[in-house]
Design a protein around this motif. Structure first.
Motif, PDB file in Angstrom:
ATOM      1  N   ASP A  49      10.211  76.331 166.682  1.00 13.60           N
ATOM      2  CA  ASP A  49      10.080  75.835 168.047  1.00 13.60           C
ATOM      3  C   ASP A  49      10.973  76.678 168.945  1.00 13.60           C
ATOM      4  O   ASP A  49      12.181  76.623 168.849  1.00 13.60           O
ATOM      5  CB  ASP A  49      10.503  74.363 168.112  1.00 13.60           C
ATOM      6  CG  ASP A  49      10.491  73.857 169.544  1.00 13.60           C
ATOM      7  OD1 ASP A  49       9.950  74.562 170.413  1.00 13.60           O
ATOM      8  OD2 ASP A  49      11.028  72.759 169.779  1.00 13.60           O
ATOM      9  N   PRO A  50      10.369  77.486 169.803  1.00 14.56           N
ATOM     10  CA  PRO A  50      11.216  78.356 170.617  1.00 14.56           C
ATOM     11  C   PRO A  50      11.868  77.614 171.778  1.00 14.56           C
ATOM     12  O   PRO A  50      12.758  78.146 172.404  1.00 14.56           O
ATOM     13  CB  PRO A  50      10.245  79.412 171.122  1.00 14.56           C
ATOM     14  CG  PRO A  50       8.882  78.843 170.977  1.00 14.56           C
ATOM     15  CD  PRO A  50       8.938  77.640 170.113  1.00 14.56           C
ATOM     16  N   SER A  51      11.443  76.392 172.078  1.00 14.14           N
ATOM     17  CA  SER A  51      11.920  75.541 173.170  1.00 14.14           C
ATOM     18  C   SER A  51      11.550  76.129 174.526  1.00 14.14           C
ATOM     19  O   SER A  51      11.900  77.246 174.848  1.00 14.14           O
ATOM     20  CB  SER A  51      13.434  75.308 173.045  1.00 14.14           C
ATOM     21  OG  SER A  51      14.031  75.145 174.300  1.00 14.14           O
ATOM     22  N   SER A  52      10.820  75.342 175.293  1.00 15.95           N
ATOM     23  CA  SER A  52      10.290  75.832 176.569  1.00 15.95           C
ATOM     24  C   SER A  52      11.385  76.331 177.500  1.00 15.95           C
ATOM     25  O   SER A  52      11.261  77.391 178.124  1.00 15.95           O
ATOM     26  CB  SER A  52       9.512  74.703 177.262  1.00 15.95           C
ATOM     27  OG  SER A  52       8.480  74.265 176.418  1.00 15.95           O
ATOM     28  N   GLY A  53      12.476  75.560 177.586  1.00 15.85           N
ATOM     29  CA  GLY A  53      13.586  75.947 178.460  1.00 15.85           C
ATOM     30  C   GLY A  53      14.162  77.287 178.053  1.00 15.85           C
ATOM     31  O   GLY A  53      14.511  78.124 178.888  1.00 15.85           O
ATOM     32  N   SER A  54      14.278  77.502 176.738  1.00 20.45           N
ATOM     33  CA  SER A  54      14.839  78.763 176.230  1.00 20.45           C
ATOM     34  C   SER A  54      13.964  79.941 176.605  1.00 20.45           C
ATOM     35  O   SER A  54      14.454  81.013 176.965  1.00 20.45           O
ATOM     36  CB  SER A  54      14.971  78.721 174.710  1.00 20.45           C
ATOM     37  OG  SER A  54      15.806  77.674 174.322  1.00 20.45           O
ATOM     38  N   ILE A  55      12.647  79.721 176.533  1.00 19.28           N
ATOM     39  CA  ILE A  55      11.727  80.805 176.872  1.00 19.28           C
ATOM     40  C   ILE A  55      11.826  81.143 178.361  1.00 19.28           C
ATOM     41  O   ILE A  55      11.919  82.303 178.744  1.00 19.28           O
ATOM     42  CB  ILE A  55      10.280  80.400 176.496  1.00 19.28           C
ATOM     43  CG1 ILE A  55      10.154  80.321 174.969  1.00 19.28           C
ATOM     44  CG2 ILE A  55       9.262  81.366 177.078  1.00 19.28           C
ATOM     45  CD1 ILE A  55      10.325  81.630 174.234  1.00 19.28           C
ATOM     46  N   LEU A  56      11.879  80.087 179.180  1.00 21.17           N
ATOM     47  CA  LEU A  56      11.946  80.314 180.623  1.00 21.17           C
ATOM     48  C   LEU A  56      13.226  81.066 180.990  1.00 21.17           C
ATOM     49  O   LEU A  56      13.203  82.077 181.692  1.00 21.17           O
ATOM     50  CB  LEU A  56      11.896  78.985 181.377  1.00 21.17           C
ATOM     51  CG  LEU A  56      12.005  79.188 182.890  1.00 21.17           C
ATOM     52  CD1 LEU A  56      10.639  79.511 183.475  1.00 21.17           C
ATOM     53  CD2 LEU A  56      12.620  78.011 183.581  1.00 21.17           C
ATOM     54  N   TRP A 114      11.158  86.575 173.071  1.00 18.28           N
ATOM     55  CA  TRP A 114      11.698  86.489 171.720  1.00 18.28           C
ATOM     56  C   TRP A 114      11.771  85.016 171.310  1.00 18.28           C
ATOM     57  O   TRP A 114      12.593  84.267 171.825  1.00 18.28           O
ATOM     58  CB  TRP A 114      13.079  87.139 171.663  1.00 18.28           C
ATOM     59  CG  TRP A 114      13.617  87.273 170.265  1.00 18.28           C
ATOM     60  CD1 TRP A 114      12.885  87.331 169.117  1.00 18.28           C
ATOM     61  CD2 TRP A 114      14.986  87.376 169.873  1.00 18.28           C
ATOM     62  NE1 TRP A 114      13.715  87.473 168.029  1.00 18.28           N
ATOM     63  CE2 TRP A 114      15.008  87.501 168.465  1.00 18.28           C
ATOM     64  CE3 TRP A 114      16.203  87.385 170.568  1.00 18.28           C
ATOM     65  CZ2 TRP A 114      16.187  87.622 167.742  1.00 18.28           C
ATOM     66  CZ3 TRP A 114      17.375  87.502 169.849  1.00 18.28           C
ATOM     67  CH2 TRP A 114      17.364  87.620 168.450  1.00 18.28           C
ATOM     68  N   ALA A 115      10.901  84.633 170.378  1.00 22.36           N
ATOM     69  CA  ALA A 115      10.819  83.226 169.990  1.00 22.36           C
ATOM     70  C   ALA A 115      12.116  82.737 169.339  1.00 22.36           C
ATOM     71  O   ALA A 115      12.403  81.542 169.328  1.00 22.36           O
ATOM     72  CB  ALA A 115       9.646  83.029 169.032  1.00 22.36           C
ATOM     73  N   ALA A 116      12.914  83.649 168.805  1.00 25.77           N
ATOM     74  CA  ALA A 116      14.113  83.233 168.072  1.00 25.77           C
ATOM     75  C   ALA A 116      15.361  83.199 168.958  1.00 25.77           C
ATOM     76  O   ALA A 116      16.464  82.995 168.451  1.00 25.77           O
ATOM     77  CB  ALA A 116      14.331  84.165 166.887  1.00 25.77           C
ATOM     78  N   TYR A 117      15.173  83.396 170.267  1.00 25.78           N
ATOM     79  CA  TYR A 117      16.330  83.431 171.173  1.00 25.78           C
ATOM     80  C   TYR A 117      17.150  82.145 171.094  1.00 25.78           C
ATOM     81  O   TYR A 117      18.369  82.168 170.947  1.00 25.78           O
ATOM     82  CB  TYR A 117      15.824  83.678 172.598  1.00 25.78           C
ATOM     83  CG  TYR A 117      16.858  83.538 173.687  1.00 25.78           C
ATOM     84  CD1 TYR A 117      17.960  84.374 173.726  1.00 25.78           C
ATOM     85  CD2 TYR A 117      16.722  82.579 174.688  1.00 25.78           C
ATOM     86  CE1 TYR A 117      18.910  84.256 174.733  1.00 25.78           C
ATOM     87  CE2 TYR A 117      17.655  82.458 175.701  1.00 25.78           C
ATOM     88  CZ  TYR A 117      18.755  83.299 175.718  1.00 25.78           C
ATOM     89  OH  TYR A 117      19.690  83.170 176.705  1.00 25.78           O
ATOM     90  N   ARG A 118      16.471  81.004 171.158  1.00 30.24           N
ATOM     91  CA  ARG A 118      17.172  79.722 171.069  1.00 30.24           C
ATOM     92  C   ARG A 118      17.953  79.649 169.753  1.00 30.24           C
ATOM     93  O   ARG A 118      19.125  79.286 169.733  1.00 30.24           O
ATOM     94  CB  ARG A 118      16.175  78.561 171.117  1.00 30.24           C
ATOM     95  CG  ARG A 118      16.792  77.196 170.865  1.00 30.24           C
ATOM     96  CD  ARG A 118      15.736  76.126 170.590  1.00 30.24           C
ATOM     97  NE  ARG A 118      14.953  76.388 169.395  1.00 30.24           N
ATOM     98  CZ  ARG A 118      15.320  76.039 168.168  1.00 30.24           C
ATOM     99  NH1 ARG A 118      16.449  75.425 167.971  1.00 30.24           N
ATOM    100  NH2 ARG A 118      14.559  76.326 167.130  1.00 30.24           N
ATOM    101  N   GLN A 119      17.275  80.025 168.667  1.00 30.39           N
ATOM    102  CA  GLN A 119      17.926  79.902 167.369  1.00 30.39           C
ATOM    103  C   GLN A 119      19.146  80.816 167.271  1.00 30.39           C
ATOM    104  O   GLN A 119      20.178  80.420 166.732  1.00 30.39           O
ATOM    105  CB  GLN A 119      16.927  80.245 166.252  1.00 30.39           C
ATOM    106  CG  GLN A 119      17.387  79.705 164.913  1.00 30.39           C
ATOM    107  CD  GLN A 119      16.373  79.954 163.808  1.00 30.39           C
ATOM    108  OE1 GLN A 119      15.749  81.008 163.747  1.00 30.39           O
ATOM    109  NE2 GLN A 119      16.221  78.988 162.932  1.00 30.39           N
TER     110      GLN A 119
END
Lengths: 460, 122
Positions: free
Chosen positions: B20-27, A144-149
Motif C-alpha cells: 500500500d503506497p498510501s495516497s498521501g505519500s504518493i501526493l 515510487w510506491a515504496a516511498y512511504r515504506q
C-alpha cells in the motif's frame, strides 16, 4: 519442504527450505521483471558492488508447481538479524544501501517495489538486499510506491534515534511495518522542522497521509506524473536527509563505562589467551558472544566461522560496528540485544521474525563478565541461566565473577545483598545439570574463573 | 506548487502493487520530487553558467552520479579530488570527492562518518 514464515506478502514468489537448503521460488507473474533484472546487467552490477545477495538458478523442484517459473538458490546469510537489533550506523548504512540500490535500479530501467528494512541483511560485512524479487520494471511517470515504506522503516527511526534518543530504535520491535509517521512527527523535537529533509519526508508526509487518508490513489494523484529526473531528485533528497543524521554519542550516559575495567593487564591477557585457545580447539561455525561489549573477545573466538556480538548497550554496539567497518571484517556482526528480554518471535502468527533462540543453536556461546549481571542485577537463579544457555549452543565459555569482585560490589552498592547462593560452588552445581565441565582455569592475577563447558547429550 | 504537475492527459497505468503506497505519500512525493527535480536542474544550470565564465566548480554535485562505487573512486576533474586520500582514515569508507564537505584548504569532512580528513599537500 517448508515455506518460510516471513515470505508471504509478495505474490512474486517466496522462500522455502528443503533438506536444509534455502530456495526461492519465482512465480510466473514475476517472470518479465526477473528477466529484466538479470538481462539488463543490474543484477551483476549490484552483486559486484556487494549490494545484492547472489543466487544461482537451480533445477530443484518448486514448492508450488502450479505458479512456478523458476527456482533460485540464494547464497545464505550467516546470521539473520533485524532492524531493532541494529545500532544507529547499521540502520543508517542499511538505509543508504537501499537508496543506492534504487538509484542504480532506475538507471537500468527498474525500480524497487518495496523498501523494507527486513529485506536488508548484513552479508560479507556490508548491508545487502536479500530479496531478489524486490525489483519491478520502471514505468516512466510512475511515483515510487515504496516511498512511504522507506520513510517508516528507515528515516523515521533514524531521525528519532539521532534527534531524540537512540533507544527509540527499539520502537521498530513494536511496529513491524516501520514507525508510523504521525507518531514519529509527534515524538521528534520541534527543531527537526527546520531541516528540509525531515520536515518534508516526515512532518509534512505525516500530514499528507492524514489529510488524504480516505482518498483513493487516483484522487490523490489526479493524473500527475513524475519525471525520472524528479524521482532521482527525491531519492537524492532522502539520501541527504539520511546522511545528515548523526548520533552524537558523546552526550550519552554510557560514555565512560568502557574505561572502568577492574582487572589487570595480565588478567586480561590470560583471559584472551584462554578464549583463543578454546575457540581454536572447538572451531565453531557460529559464535554468539553474549555481552560482547565492543567485540574484543568475539574477534578472538571467531576463527574461520562467523560471530554475532550482542550487547545491551547501543553505544558499545555502535563502536563495534564502526570498528568492523573500518577493519572491513566480514565475519563479525555486532547487534543490540537485551539478554534479559531477547528478541521474540514477531509478526503474523509470530512467524515472520524469528526469536533469538530460533536462529540458533550456536556452536559456541561466550558469556564473559556476564553472570553477575544476570544473577544479581536481574535476580536470575543459576539454574535458570544454565538452562537457558544450554538451549542456545553446544559449547559454552563462561566466566565466573565472584562476589568480592569490585564489579559485583558495584552492582550490590545500591541494593540489599539477598544473594547468599552466589558462590562458585553453587554456580558449578547448577551448570553441571546441563553441561559437562570440560576445563576450569582461574584467571591469572584475579579471583575470576573461566570455564569451558559442553552441553550434555540426552544420554549423559 | 502545481506547476510541477505532469501532463494531465496521462492515463493511469494500473501497476500490480502489493504494497500500500498510501495516497498521501504518493501526493507528497509528487510535490517533493518536483521540487527536488527542479533543484537539481537549477544547480546544474548554475554550474554550467559558472563554468561558462571560467569559474572553477569546487564541489560538483552528483547530478550524474550513478552510484557506482568503482567509478566514483576514480577522482574526477575537480581540483580538490586529486589531493584526497582514497579512504577515510576514521571509518574506511571510500572518499567521494563530490560529497565530502570542505572545511578549509587542507581538511574535508567525510561524507560518511563526519570526521575530518586531511587533504594531502602536493
Amino acid at each position: 519442504m517448508k515455506k518460510l514464515g516471513a515470505s508471504f506478502r509478495d505474490p512474486s514468489g517466496f522462500l522455502f527450505t528443503r533438506d536444509d537448503v534455502l530456495y526461492r521460488q519465482v512465480n510466473q507473474v514475476y517472470a518479465p521483471d526477473y528477466a529484466r533484472l538479470m538481462d539488463s546487467g543490474l543484477y551483476e552490477k549490484l552483486v559486484k558492488a556487494g549490494l545484492l545477495v547472489p543466487h544461482t538458478e537451480s533445477d530443484a523442484k518448486p514448492a508450488d508447481e502450479k505458479n512456478a517459473f523458476k527456482v533460485l538458490r540464494p547464497e545464505r546469510v550467516p546470521f539473520i538479524s533485524y532492524p531493532y537489533e541494529w545500532s544507529f550506523s547499521q540502520l543508517k548504512d542499511a538505509a543508504l544501501a537501499t537508496l543506492s540500490i534504487q538509484k542504480r535500479a532506475l538507471k537500468y530501467g527498474l525500480s524497487l517495489k518495496d523498501a523494507s528494512a527486513y529485506n536488508i541483511q548484513f552479508f560479507n560485512g556490508k548491508p545487502a538486499l536479500v530479496d531478489t524479487l524486490s525489483f519491478e520494471t520502471y514505468q516512466e511517470g510512475e511515483p515510487w510506491a515504496a516511498y512511504r515504506q522507506f520513510c517508516q522503516h528507515f528515516l523515521a527511526p533514524l531521525a528519532l534515534m539521532a534527534a531524540r534518543d537512540v533507544r527509540l530504535g527499539q520502537m521498530l520491535r513494536i511496529y513491524i511495518d516501520g514507525i508510523p509517521l504521525d507518531l514519529a512527527s509527534r515524538l521528534l523535537p520541534a527543531r527537526t522542522r527546520w531541516t528540509f529533509g525531515l520536515y518534508a519526508h516526515i512532518h509534512l508526509h505525516a500530514r499528507a497521509q492524514q489529510r488524504y487518508a480516505d482518498a483513493s490513489l487516483d484522487e490523490a494523484r489526479a493524473g500527475r506524473t513524475i519525471k525520472k529526473q524528479a524521482l532521482l531528485g527525491l531519492v537524492n533528497s532522502l539520501e541527504r536527509a539520511v546522511r545528515k543524521l548523526k548520533w552524537k554519542t558523546k552526550k550519552t550516559e554510557w560514555g565512560d563505562y568502557y574505561e572502568a575495567t577492574n582487572y589487570t593487564e595480565a588478567a586480561f591477557a590470560h583471559k584472551k589467551q584462554l578464549v583463543t585457545e578454546w575457540a581454536q580447539r572447538i572451531r565453531p561455525r557460529l559464535v554468539w558472544d553474549l555481552g560482547a561489549n565492543t567485540g574484543v573477545f568475539s574477534r578472538l573466538a571467531v576463527g574461520d566461522g562467523y560471530a554475532a556480538a550482542f550487547d545491551v548497550d547501543p553505544l558499545a554496539v555502535e563502536q563495534d560496528w564502526l570498528q568492523v567497518r573500518k577493519e572491513k571484517r566480514k565475519n563479525i556482526l555486532p547487534l543490540v540485544l537485551d539478554l534479559t528480554n531477547p528478541s521474540p518471535a514477531l509478526g503474523w502468527d509470530n512467524r515472520e521474525r524469528e526469536s533469538l533462540g530460533q536462529r540458533g543453536p550456536a556452536g559456541l556461546v561466550l558469556a564473559l563478565a556476564l553472570i553477575h549481571h544476570l544473577a544479581i542485577s536481574n535476580n536470575l537463579p543459576f539454574a535458570r541461566i544454565a538452562e537457558s544457555f544450554a538451549g542456545l549452543g553446544e559449547w559454552l565459555v563462561i566466566e565466573f565473577v565472584p562476589k568480592d569482585d569490585s564489579q559485583v560490589q558495584r552492582l550490590l552498592r545500591s541494593r540489599k545483598d539477598i544473594f547468599g547462593e552466589y558462590t562458585r560452588e553453587a554456580f558449578e552445581a547448577a551448570f553441571r545439570d546441563f553441561f559437562k565441565i570440560v576445563e576450569t582455569r582461574q584467571v591469572q592475577d584475579s579471583a575470576r574463573w573461566m570455564y569451558l563447558m559442553r552441553k550434555k547429550t540426552a544420554k549423559e | 506548487m502545481f506547476f510541477l504537475a505532469g501532463p494531465l492527459l496521462f492515463v493511469l497505468t494500473s501497476l500490480p502493487l502489493y504494497l500500500d503506497p498510501s495516497s498521501g505519500s504518493i501526493l507528497l512525493q509528487l510535490l517533493i520530487a518536483g521540487l527536488a527535480g527542479a533543484g537539481l536542474f537549477i544547480s546544474m544550470s548554475w554550474k554550467r553558467i559558472k563554468r561558462f565564465f571560467g569559474r572553477k566548480v569546487e564541489n560538483e554535485t552528483e547530478d550524474d552520479d550513478d552510484g557506482d562505487e568503482e567509478e566514483i573512486d576514480k577522482p574526477r576533474s575537480t581540483k580538490l579530488s586529486v589531493h584526497l586520500p582514497a579512504k577515510c582514515p576514521t571509518c574506511g569508507t571510500a572518499v567521494r570527492p563530490n560529497e565530502v564537505k570542505r572545511l578549509d584548504d587542507v581538511t574535508v569532512e567525510c561524507q560518511y562518518c563526519g570526521m575530518p580528513i586531511k587533504v594531502h599537500q602536493k
